[in-house]
Design a protein around this motif. Structure first.
Motif, PDB file in Angstrom:
ATOM      1  N   TYR A  27       1.057  -1.313   0.038  1.00 33.56           N
ATOM      2  CA  TYR A  27       0.540  -0.481  -0.311  1.00 33.56           C
ATOM      3  C   TYR A  27       0.545   1.371   0.006  1.00 33.56           C
ATOM      4  N   TYR A 175      -4.422  -0.308  -3.097  1.00 35.17           N
ATOM      5  CA  TYR A 175      -4.536  -1.237  -2.379  1.00 35.17           C
ATOM      6  C   TYR A 175      -3.812  -2.903  -3.210  1.00 35.17           C
ATOM      7  N   VAL A 177      -3.871  -6.167  -2.996  1.00 32.92           N
ATOM      8  CA  VAL A 177      -4.640  -6.864  -2.155  1.00 32.92           C
ATOM      9  C   VAL A 177      -3.424  -8.242  -2.999  1.00 32.92           C
ATOM     10  N   VAL A 211     -10.940  -3.855   3.401  1.00 30.57           N
ATOM     11  CA  VAL A 211      -9.851  -3.907   2.748  1.00 30.57           C
ATOM     12  C   VAL A 211      -9.144  -2.084   3.419  1.00 30.57           C
ATOM     13  N   LYS A 212      -9.932  -0.993   3.188  1.00 30.01           N
ATOM     14  CA  LYS A 212      -9.327   0.124   3.492  1.00 30.01           C
ATOM     15  C   LYS A 212      -9.077   0.109   4.725  1.00 30.01           C
ATOM     16  N   THR A 215      -6.739  -1.886   6.186  1.00 33.57           N
ATOM     17  CA  THR A 215      -4.962  -1.786   5.759  1.00 33.57           C
ATOM     18  C   THR A 215      -4.634  -0.332   6.832  1.00 33.57           C
ATOM     19  N   GLU A 216      -5.762   0.505   7.301  1.00 36.44           N
ATOM     20  CA  GLU A 216      -5.339   2.025   7.404  1.00 36.44           C
ATOM     21  C   GLU A 216      -4.954   1.392   8.764  1.00 36.44           C
ATOM     22  N   LYS A 219      -1.510   0.053   8.730  1.00 36.21           N
ATOM     23  CA  LYS A 219      -0.127   0.802   8.717  1.00 36.21           C
ATOM     24  C   LYS A 219       0.306   2.291   9.901  1.00 36.21           C
ATOM     25  N   TYR A 225       5.967   2.091   6.171  1.00 32.00           N
ATOM     26  CA  TYR A 225       4.966   1.488   5.291  1.00 32.00           C
ATOM     27  C   TYR A 225       5.973   0.207   3.714  1.00 32.00           C
ATOM     28  N   GLY A 227       5.140  -3.089   4.709  1.00 31.83           N
ATOM     29  CA  GLY A 227       4.646  -4.358   4.277  1.00 31.83           C
ATOM     30  C   GLY A 227       4.861  -5.130   5.678  1.00 31.83           C
TER      31      GLY A 227
END
Length: 247
Positions: A27, A175, A177, A211-212, A215-216, A219, A225, A227
């Protein structure tokens, strides 16, 4: 045909080329809002000249505009949609009212999707079930961008996208994925008919918000960043459980 078409939908910028390399994997750092403020002015009023004066004229006390917390430049249609469902005019709307407001310009969303939108966009200082003007404007803009992406990858205009189109759509949103995660996400919408799974716009928003959101949250722990991140059991559970509850 898709149910998301309309003349009054917010504009969205062209999506990035899916083949274009991203700046980070899996991301990237958050991008600024793709929506430039829409300037609008208020001119004219009923009547003209100075306010009438004299005996019997009532001067109402100054009141606070509960809608003043909309971001500057918010399109009048967004403000109007919020005001029309805020029946008690307290500056907040709940899930049912959010459904009504969004259905005028988008479509009716499933309860799962609405709860995820509220969970992800709500002001954490307020009740978990209400949305204010600022949050409503953010939801509206996000849906405008994501609908433009959905339409781009719904190449046959059927109102649905398949697994590979979902992968490309999420990639365009930043994203990347992994295939194993994509398969788990797709299986959520498998109806058992043995036909290839396809997602409606509602399902795309629901799956995309999962997903959003996750992921946030991840993060926040992966500050470089890369991964990768090290999580305690407690941190992992507090990240995941809200999405299960929202569902």
């Amino acid at each position: 045909m898709a149910s998301y078409s309309g003349d009054n939908k917010p504009s969205a910028p062209p999506a990035p080329d899916p083949e274009e390399p991203r700046v980070a994997y899996p991301y990237q750092p958050p991008n600024p809002s793709p929506y430039a403020p829409i300037a609008h002015t208020h001119s004219g009023s009923f009547g003209s000249g100075s306010s009438p004066q004299g005996y019997g004229y009532y001067h109402p006390p100054p009141t606070t505009n509960v809608y003043s917390s909309f971001p500057p430049g918010t399109h009048p249609d967004v403000i109007r949609s919020f005001q029309m469902v805020d029946t008690n005019q307290n500056g907040y709307i709940e899930e049912k009212e959010l459904q009504q407001a969004l259905s005028w310009n988008y479509q009716r969303f499933s309860p799962n999707t609405l709860r995820l939108l509220i969970f992800l966009f709500r002001d954490p200082r307020e009740s978990s079930s209400i949305i204010g003007p600022k949050e409503f404007a953010a939801i509206w803009s996000c849906l405008g961008q994501w609908r433009a992406i959905f339409e781009r990858f719904d190449r046959d205009r059927s109102g649905k996208i398949d697994a590979m189109e979902l992968r490309d759509a999420l990639y365009s949103l930043g994203y990347a994925v992994p295939p194993s995660v994509l398969q788990v996400l797709i299986s959520r919408y498998d109806d058992g008919s043995r036909r290839p799974v396809e997602l409606s716009f509602d399902s795309f928003i629901e799956g995309g918000m999962i997903v959003k959101g996750l992921t946030e949250k991840f993060k926040e722990k992966d500050t470089r960043y890369t991964g990768s991140a090290t999580l305690t059991y407690e941190t992992f559970m507090t990240m995941i459980i809200p999405f299960l509850v929202a569902d």
